[in-house]
Enzyme design. Structure first.
Site, PDB file in Angstrom:
ATOM      1  NE  ARG A 146      -5.706  -4.594  -2.961  1.00  0.00           N
ATOM      2  CZ  ARG A 146      -6.185  -4.934  -1.784  1.00  0.00           C
ATOM      3  NH1 ARG A 146      -5.372  -5.195  -0.802  1.00  0.00           N
ATOM      4  NH2 ARG A 146      -7.472  -5.033  -1.596  1.00  0.00           N
ATOM      5  N   GLY A 155      10.542 -41.583  -8.328  1.00  0.00           N
ATOM      6  CA  GLY A 155       9.307 -41.783  -7.569  1.00  0.00           C
ATOM      7  C   GLY A 155       9.485 -41.010  -6.277  1.00  0.00           C
ATOM      8  CB  THR A 156       9.441 -37.394  -5.620  1.00  0.00           C
ATOM      9  OG1 THR A 156       8.273 -37.177  -6.410  1.00  0.00           O
ATOM     10  CG2 THR A 156      10.675 -37.037  -6.415  1.00  0.00           C
ATOM     11  CG  ASN A 157       4.510 -40.051  -4.403  1.00  0.00           C
ATOM     12  OD1 ASN A 157       4.599 -38.839  -4.412  1.00  0.00           O
ATOM     13  ND2 ASN A 157       3.733 -40.721  -5.236  1.00  0.00           N
ATOM     14  CG  ASP A 158       7.772 -45.321  -2.408  1.00  0.00           C
ATOM     15  OD1 ASP A 158       7.393 -45.493  -1.245  1.00  0.00           O
ATOM     16  OD2 ASP A 158       7.211 -45.825  -3.394  1.00  0.00           O
ATOM     17  CG  HIS A 207     -13.741 -10.620   4.373  1.00  0.00           C
ATOM     18  ND1 HIS A 207     -14.031 -11.928   4.657  1.00  0.00           N
ATOM     19  CD2 HIS A 207     -12.431 -10.450   4.651  1.00  0.00           C
ATOM     20  CE1 HIS A 207     -12.951 -12.512   5.126  1.00  0.00           C
ATOM     21  NE2 HIS A 207     -11.962 -11.635   5.131  1.00  0.00           N
ATOM     22  CB  SER A 254      10.615 -42.431 -13.814  1.00  0.00           C
ATOM     23  OG  SER A 254       9.530 -41.659 -13.358  1.00  0.00           O
ATOM     24  N   GLY A 285      -7.694  -7.248   4.376  1.00  0.00           N
ATOM     25  CA  GLY A 285      -8.568  -7.286   5.544  1.00  0.00           C
ATOM     26  C   GLY A 285      -8.030  -8.053   6.745  1.00  0.00           C
ATOM     27  CB  CYS A 323       6.187 -40.589 -12.237  1.00  0.00           C
ATOM     28  SG  CYS A 323       6.994 -41.932 -11.377  1.00  0.00           S
ATOM     29  NE  ARG A 339       4.528 -48.574 -10.083  1.00  0.00           N
ATOM     30  CZ  ARG A 339       4.161 -47.808  -9.053  1.00  0.00           C
ATOM     31  NH1 ARG A 339       4.997 -46.900  -8.593  1.00  0.00           N
ATOM     32  NH2 ARG A 339       2.983 -47.942  -8.512  1.00  0.00           N
ATOM     33  CD  GLU A 364       9.618 -45.976  -6.495  1.00  0.00           C
ATOM     34  OE1 GLU A 364       8.536 -45.545  -6.073  1.00  0.00           O
ATOM     35  OE2 GLU A 364       9.772 -47.140  -6.918  1.00  0.00           O
ATOM     36  NE  ARG A 367      -6.577   3.849   4.865  1.00  0.00           N
ATOM     37  CZ  ARG A 367      -7.842   3.626   4.537  1.00  0.00           C
ATOM     38  NH1 ARG A 367      -8.274   2.409   4.366  1.00  0.00           N
ATOM     39  NH2 ARG A 367      -8.662   4.630   4.376  1.00  0.00           N
ATOM     40  CE1 TYR A 379       8.469 -38.655 -17.152  1.00  0.00           C
ATOM     41  CE2 TYR A 379      10.381 -38.983 -18.562  1.00  0.00           C
ATOM     42  CZ  TYR A 379       9.475 -39.472 -17.631  1.00  0.00           C
ATOM     43  OH  TYR A 379       9.577 -40.749 -17.165  1.00  0.00           O
ATOM     44  CG  MET A 436      -2.422  -7.286   9.433  1.00  0.00           C
ATOM     45  SD  MET A 436      -0.799  -6.773   8.949  1.00  0.00           S
ATOM     46  CE  MET A 436      -0.974  -6.538   7.210  1.00  0.00           C
ATOM     47  CE  LYS A 484      -3.587   0.169   2.862  1.00  0.00           C
ATOM     48  NZ  LYS A 484      -4.947   0.445   2.357  1.00  0.00           N
ATOM     49  NE  ARG A 514       1.080 -44.749  -8.238  1.00  0.00           N
ATOM     50  CZ  ARG A 514       1.012 -43.409  -8.248  1.00  0.00           C
ATOM     51  NH1 ARG A 514       0.112 -42.804  -8.987  1.00  0.00           N
ATOM     52  NH2 ARG A 514       1.824 -42.707  -7.488  1.00  0.00           N
TER      53      ARG A 514
HETATM   54  C1  PEP Z   1       6.461 -42.699  -6.027  1.00  0.00           C
HETATM   55  O1  PEP Z   1       6.869 -43.397  -5.115  1.00  0.00           O
HETATM   56  O2  PEP Z   1       6.710 -41.494  -6.136  1.00  0.00           O
HETATM   57  C2  PEP Z   1       5.585 -43.277  -7.068  1.00  0.00           C
HETATM   58  C3  PEP Z   1       5.207 -42.551  -8.096  1.00  0.00           C
HETATM   59  O3  PEP Z   1       5.151 -44.537  -6.851  1.00  0.00           O
HETATM   60  P1  PEP Z   1       3.947 -44.903  -5.850  1.00  0.00           P
HETATM   61  O4  PEP Z   1       3.320 -43.631  -5.407  1.00  0.00           O
HETATM   62  O5  PEP Z   1       3.031 -45.764  -6.619  1.00  0.00           O
HETATM   63  O6  PEP Z   1       4.675 -45.622  -4.771  1.00  0.00           O
HETATM   64 MG    MG Z   2       6.754 -45.563  -5.312  1.00  0.00          MG
END
Ligand code: PEP
Ligand code: MG
Length: 889
Positions: free
Chosen positions: A346, A774-777, A462, A772, A105, A839, A628, A753, A96, A859, A107, A25, A572
Site C-alpha cells: 500500500r 470574515g467567515t468566523n463571524d 503500532h 473580504s 491495526g 480572512c 481592519r 461577515e 484479515r 485570495y 480492526m 488490502k 486586526r
Molecule cells: C471573521 O469574523 O472571520 C474575522 C476574520 O474577524 P474576527 O475573527 O476578528 O471577528
Molecule cells: Mg469578524
C-alpha cells in the site's frame, strides 16, 4: 451479484482500482497476483457484504454468500494442494480486515485458522516440527478467543488472560522467551487457553473449521464498528458507511525455523524519505510479532546477510511495486523456508519531511510529473516541517535514546495511560504519553499527546506507524525506560544510575534523533530545506489563488513572508493593544464619557498605531497590507477586576465608582452581536478617523523612505450599505489629508461577515474596492452559533454525527458557502473586477481553500504557519479543476 473475488496463481478477479469494493488490502493483493508476484492464494469478501451486515444485523449475510465462499475455498485448496480441515494435509488460512481507506491495526485479524486437535497433528507431521505446529495452535486459540469469542483484558492496566497464562507456563517450564517454550509447554498453554475460553464465555472453542471460518468472518466485519476503528475514522474523516472487506488467504509461515522470517518494509525511508529499502524483520516469527512490537526486530539490511536470496527477491519486488504504483510502498512479507511471499502493499504513510523528499525525488527520477507530485501531497502534513525543533546550539545532554520513529520535538508532562493523556490534554496540559508499547486502544491518548515514548517496538510498531500518520513526534524502543503504569512512575536505567520520574514530570523528545531529555529543552524555528523550495515552486506554478496572511505584528509578518505570504489579508488593529500600557489607552477611549475624552485617549493611541503600521509596511515592502479598523467586541476590552478599574480610574482622573458605573452601562448581553465593528464608528467616528490618520501618516513616512506602500483599509461588520457609504467617505477624506502630497495607492473595502451583507452585496459593492469574507463571524451568524460558547456542545454534535465537522474550522459549503457565492455574484454584478478574499480561520484549512478556489475568490488569508498549507491546497484545487473527470492520478 458476486460477493467473493479470488486472487492467486498468477491471476485475480480484481485490480488496484477496485478499492471501494475490495478494500485497499484486497485490491492490492489482486494487483500483485495479476503482476505475477508471489502472493499466497486467497479471496476477498467485498465491502458490499459489510454494508449488508450493517443494515441487517450481525451474522445476516446476503443469500448465496456461503456457496461463493465454499467455492472460493475449493479454489484455494486446489492452488495449495491442501484441504481445509483435512486431517492429513490441512489448509490453514488468515482472515484479515481491509477497508477502502487505510486504518492500520484498527480492526481485527486472525491467523492460523483451520487448526484443531487433528489438524495440529498433521501440521506437526508435515512440517516435521511439532513445536512449530503447537506454537501456531496456541497463537490461534488465543487470537480466536480474544477476537471472536470476546475474552478481553479486564482493564487498561491489566494483561489479557492468555498473556498471563502464557507467562505462568513460561515460569513453570523455565522458559525465558516465547521461543524457548517446548512442545509440551505449548500443549499445556493450548489446554489452559481453551479452559479459559470456556470459563470466561461459557462456550467451548470450536473444533469445526467451517464454524471457525464464519466466526472469524463475522468478527472481522464486526470490528469495523469497534470503538477504536470508529474513533480512527472520525479522526481521519473516513465515512462509516463504506464498510470493510474481509480477506481470507492461505497461510505462509515465517516461524518454521531459522530459514523463515516475517517483516515489513518501505520502499523508501518513511521518516526522512531517503531512497533506501527500509524496514524490519524477525527471524522465525509470525506476522503480528513485528507490528505488535513485542520483540524488537532487526533492520532489513541484516536480511541480506542472513537470507541473501530472499533479500534480493524482496529488493526486486519492492522496486517493481514502487514503479508500478509510482509511489513509495509499505510492504508486508513472509519468508517461508527461504521463499519470499508478499502479503500486502500500500502507499506508505510518511512524515511531512519524507512526503516532500519522496515527491521531489520521484519527479527527479522521471516517475512522477510535478503535477502528480503536487496532487499526491497532503497539505496539512507540511505543518510538521514548519514547527520548531530543538536548538542545535543548546542541546542538553540526553538521558536516554530510542529509535527516531517520527520526527519533530515535543515537550510535555508525562502520563502513562491513554485515558490520562486525554484527560490532561482536556485540561489544557501538554502531555507526553509514556508506554511500554502502544496498542490501537491507545489511539485517543496518542491523539491528545504532543509526543509518544515507548520502551519497546521498532520503527514499524503500532506507536511508530500511528504517530507518523498523525505527524506526531515519537520515540520507540527506548530500552533504558522501565514503565510502571499502575504506579504511574517510570525510570531511565543505564550507566549505573537510575532516573525516577512520576506522572506530571516534564520530558522533551526529539523524534528526529530518538533522544530523550529531562525537563524542557530550548526550541528554535525549523529550517526549510531546498527540497521544500523546489516543491513549492511547482505548487506556485499551478495555483490561481493568492495566499496572504493574518498578521498583527511585524514578527508575524516576517514569519509569514518567509513562508511565502503575498501580503497581509487581515491586520486586526485591536490586537495591537494587548500590551498593558496600550490596553489602558484603549480602555480610556472606550470608557470616556464624551468625544473630548475619546479624542484625548485617541491622541495617545495615534503615535503607537503610526509606528506599528510603519513597521508592518516596511516588512511587507510593497505587498498589499489590509488593515481592519477597530472591531473590539467590548467584553474583550472592558476592565473586569477592581484593580483594573482602579487603574483606568487613575488614568482618567475619576473615582472608581464612575468607571464601575460606565462598565455596567456598557456591558452587553450579547457582545458578539453588540456595539462592535463599524457600529462603533457610526456612533464615534473619531475612532476610525484617528486610525486612518495613523495609517496615512505611516504610509507617507515609509514611502518617503523609498519603500513602496500598498495599504488597503477595511471596514468590519457592515450590515447595511449606508454604514459603508458614510465610513468610506470619512476614511477617504482623512487618508487624503494625512498623506499630504505623497502618492500612495489606497483601496477601501469591507468585510462581509453577516448574512444580510451577503444578500445585499450588490448594493454594498457600490461603495467597496474589495470584499473580504470574515467567515468566523459569518459562520457564527449563519448558524446562530456563538463562536465563544459553541465549543461546549459542538463536540457532541460532531462525535454523534449530527454535524460532519466543526463549521468554525471547516467552511460549510452548503450554508455559509452558498452565502459567499451569492455575495461574490452580487458584488461582481456591480463591480466586475471586485477583488474578493477570505480572512476567517477557514483561510488556512485545505478543504475550505478548495472551496474558495471554486467560488472564484482572488485570495485566502491565514495565520503564518498555515501559509504553505494554503499554497498547496490552492494548487491542488486548481489542478483538480483542470483535470478531466476521473483522471486525478
Ligand atoms: C471573521 O469574523 O472571520 C474575522 C476574520 O474577524 P474576527 O475573527 O476578528 O471577528
Ligand atoms: Mg469578524
Amino acid at each position: 451479484m458476486k460477493f467473493v473475488r479470488q486472487f492467486g496463481g498468477g491471476s485475480a478477479e480484481g485490480r488496484a482500482t477496485d478499492k471501494a469494493l475490495l478494500g485497499g488490502k484486497g485490491a492490492n493483493l489482486a494487483e500483485m497476483a495479476s503482476l505475477g508476484l508471489p502472493v499466497p492464494p486467497g479471496f476477498t469478501i467485498t465491502t458490499e457484504v459489510c454494508r449488508h451486515v450493517m443494515a441487517h444485523g450481525a451474522g445476516s449475510y446476503p443469500p448465496g454468500l456461503d456457496a461463493e465462499v465454499a467455492e472460493a475455498m475449493t479454489q484455494v485448496e486446489s492452488l495449495t494442494k491442501a484441504r481445509f480441515g483435512d486431517p492429513t494435509q490441512p489448509l490453514l488460512v488468515s482472515v484479515r480486515s481491509g477497508a477502502p481507506a487505510s486504518m492500520p491495526g484498527m480492526m481485527d485479524t486472525i491467523l492460523n485458522l483451520g487448526l484443531n486437535d487433528q489438524t495440529v497433528a498433521a501440521l506437526a507431521q508435515r512440517s516435521g516440527n511439532p513445536r512449530f505446529a503447537w506454537d501456531c495452535y496456541r497463537r490461534f486459540v488465543a487470537m480466536y478467543g480474544e477476537v471472536v469469542m470476546g475474552v478481553v483484558a479486564p482493564s487498561e492496566h491489566e494483561d489479557l488472560a492468555f498473556d498471563r497464562l502464557l507467562e505462568d507456563v513460561k515460569r513453570k517450564h523455565k522458559a525465558q522467551r516465547d521461543q524457548d517454550l517446548s512442545e509440551a509447554a505449548l500443549r499445556e498453554a493450548v489446554g489452559l487457553f481453551k479452559a479459559e475460553i470456556q470459563r470466561a464465555t461459557g462456550q467451548a472453542f470450536p473444533d469445526d473449521v467451517t464454524a471457525q471460518l464464519w466466526g472469524a468472518i463475522g468478527a472481522v466485519f464486526a470490528s469495523w464498528n469497534n470503538p477504536r476503528a470508529d474513533y480512527y475514522r472520525k479522526l481521519n474523516g473516513i465515512p462509516a458507511a463504506m464498510g470493510t472487506a474481509v480477506n481470507v488467504q492461505a497461510m505462509v509461515f515465517g516461524n518454521l525455523g531459522d530459514d523463515c522470517a516475517t517483516g515489513v518494509a518501505f520502499t523508501r525511508n518513511p521518516a526522512t524519505g531517503a531512497n533506501e529499502l527500509y524496514g524490519e524483520f524477525l527471524t522465525n516469527a509470525q506476522g503480528e510479532d513485528v507490528v505488535a512490537g513485542v520483540r524488537t526486530p532487526e533492520p532489513i539490511a541484516a536480511l541480506a546477510a542472513k537470507q541473501p536470496a530472499a533479500h534480493a527477491e524482496l529488493v526486486r519486488v519492492a522496486k517493481l511495486l514502487e514503479d508500478h504504483f509510482r509511489d513509495m510502498q509499505d510492504l508486508e512479507f513472509t519468508i517461508q523456508r527461504g521463499q519470499l511471499f508478499m502479503l500486502q502493499t500500500r502507499a506508505g504513510k510518511r512524515t511531512g519531511r519524507a512526503m516532500i523528499k519522496v515527491a521531489v525525488d520521484l519527479v527527479g527520477e522521471g516517475v512522477l510529473s510535478p503535477r502528480d507530485a503536487v496532487l499526491r501531497m497532503e497539505p496539512s502534513k507540511l505543518d510538521e516541517v514548519l514547527h520548531p525543533m530543538i536548538d542545535p546550539k543548546a542541546r542538553p545532554p540526553a538521558i536516554a535514546k530510542g529509535l527516531p520513529a517520527s520526527p519533530g520535538a515535543a515537550i510535555g508532562k508525562i502520563v502513562f495511560t491513554a485515558s490520562a493523556a486525554a484527560e490532561w490534554a482536556q485540561r489544557g496540559e501538554t502531555v507526553i504519553l509514556v508506554r511500554t508499547d502502544t496498542s490501537p486502544e491507545d489511539i485517543h491518548g496518542m491523539k491528545a499527546a504532543s509526543g509518544i515514548l515507548t520502551s519497546r517496538g521498532g520503527m514499524t510498531s503500532h506507536a511508530a506507524v500511528v504517530a507518523r500518520g498523525m505527524g506526531k513526534c515519537c520515540v520507540t524502543s527506548c530500552t533504558a525506560l522501565r514503565v510502571d503504569a499502575a504506579k504511574r512512575t517510570c525510570a531511565f536505567v543505564g550507566g549505573g544510575q537510575e532516573i525516577k520520574l512520576k506522572e506530571g514530570d516534564t520530558l522533551t523528545l526529539d523524534g528526529s534523533t530518538g533522544e530523550v531529555f529531562l525537563g524542557p529543552a530550548p526550541l528554535v524555528p525549523a529550517q526549510l530545506g531546498s527540497e521544500l523550495d523546489k516543491l513549492m515552486e511547482w505548487v506556485d506554478s499551478f495555483r490561481r489563488l493568492k495566499v496572504r496572511t493574518n498578521a498583527d505584528t511585524p514578527a508575524d509578518a516576517r514569519t509569514a513572508r518567509s513562508f511565502g505570504a503575498e501580503g497581509i489579508g487581515l491586520c486586526r488593529t485591536e490586537h495591537m493593544f494587548f500590551q498593558p500600557e496600550r490596553l489602558l489607552a484603549v480602555r480610556e477611549m472606550i470608557l470616556a464619557g464624551n468625544e473630548a475624552g475619546r479624542r484625548a485617549a485617541l491622541a495617545k493611541i495615534l503615535p503607537m498605531q503610526r509606528s506599528d503600521f510603519a513597521e508592518l509596511f516596511t516588512v511587507m515592502d510593497g505587498l498589499p497590507v489590509t488593515i481592519r479598523l477597530l472591531d473590539p467586541p467590548l467584553h474583550e476590552f472592558l476592565p473586569h477586576t477592581p484593580a483594573e478599574m482602579d487603574e483606568v480610574a487613575a488614568a482618567v482622573g475619576v473615582p472608581r465608582q464612575a468607571i464601575a458605573a460606565k462598565v455596567a452601562e456598557l456591558t452587553e448581553a450579547n457582545p458578539m452581536l453588540g456595539h462592535r465593528g463599524c457600529r462603533l464608528a457610526i456612533t464615534f467616528p473619531e475612532i476610525y478617523e484617528i486610525q486612518t490618520r495613523a495609517i496615512g501618516e505611516a504610509a507617507a513616512e515609509v514611502a518617503r523612505a523609498g519603500i513602496a506602500v500598498h495599504p488597503e483599509i477595511m471596514i468590519p461588520l457592515v450590515m447595511v450599505p449606508e454604514e459603508l457609504r458614510r465610513l468610506r467617505e470619512l476614511v477617504a477624506r482623512t487618508f487624503a489629508a494625512a498623506i499630504g502630497d505623497a502618492q500612495i495607492p489606497v483601496t477601501i473595502g469591507t468585510m462581509i461577515e453577516l448574512p444580510r451583507a451577503c444578500v445585499v452585496a450588490d448594493q454594498i459593492a457600490a461603495h467597496a474596492d474589495f470584499f473580504s469574507f470574515g467567515t468566523n463571524d459569518l459562520t457564527q451568524t449563519t448558524y446562530g452559533l456563538s463562536r465563544d460558547d459553541a465549543g461546549r456542545f459542538l463536540t457532541t454534535y460532531i462525535e454523534s454525527g449530527v454535524l460532519p465537522s466543526d463549521p468554525f474550522a471547516v467552511l460549510d459549503p452548503e450554508g455559509v458557502g452558498a452565502l459567499i457565492e451569492l455575495a461574490v455574484r452580487g458584488g461582481r454584478s456591480v463591480v466586475p473586477n471586485l477583488k474578493v478574499g477570505i480572512c476567517g480561520e477557514h483561510g488556512g484549512d485545505p478543504s475550505s481553500v478548495g472551496f474558495c478556489h471554486r467560488a472564484g475568490l482572488d485570495y485566502v488569508s491565514c495565520s503564518p504557519f498555515r501559509v504553505p498549507i494554503a499554497r498547496v491546497a490552492a494548487a491542488r484545487a486548481a489542478l483538480a479543476d483542470a483535470a478531466p473527470a476521473g483522471s486525478k492520478k
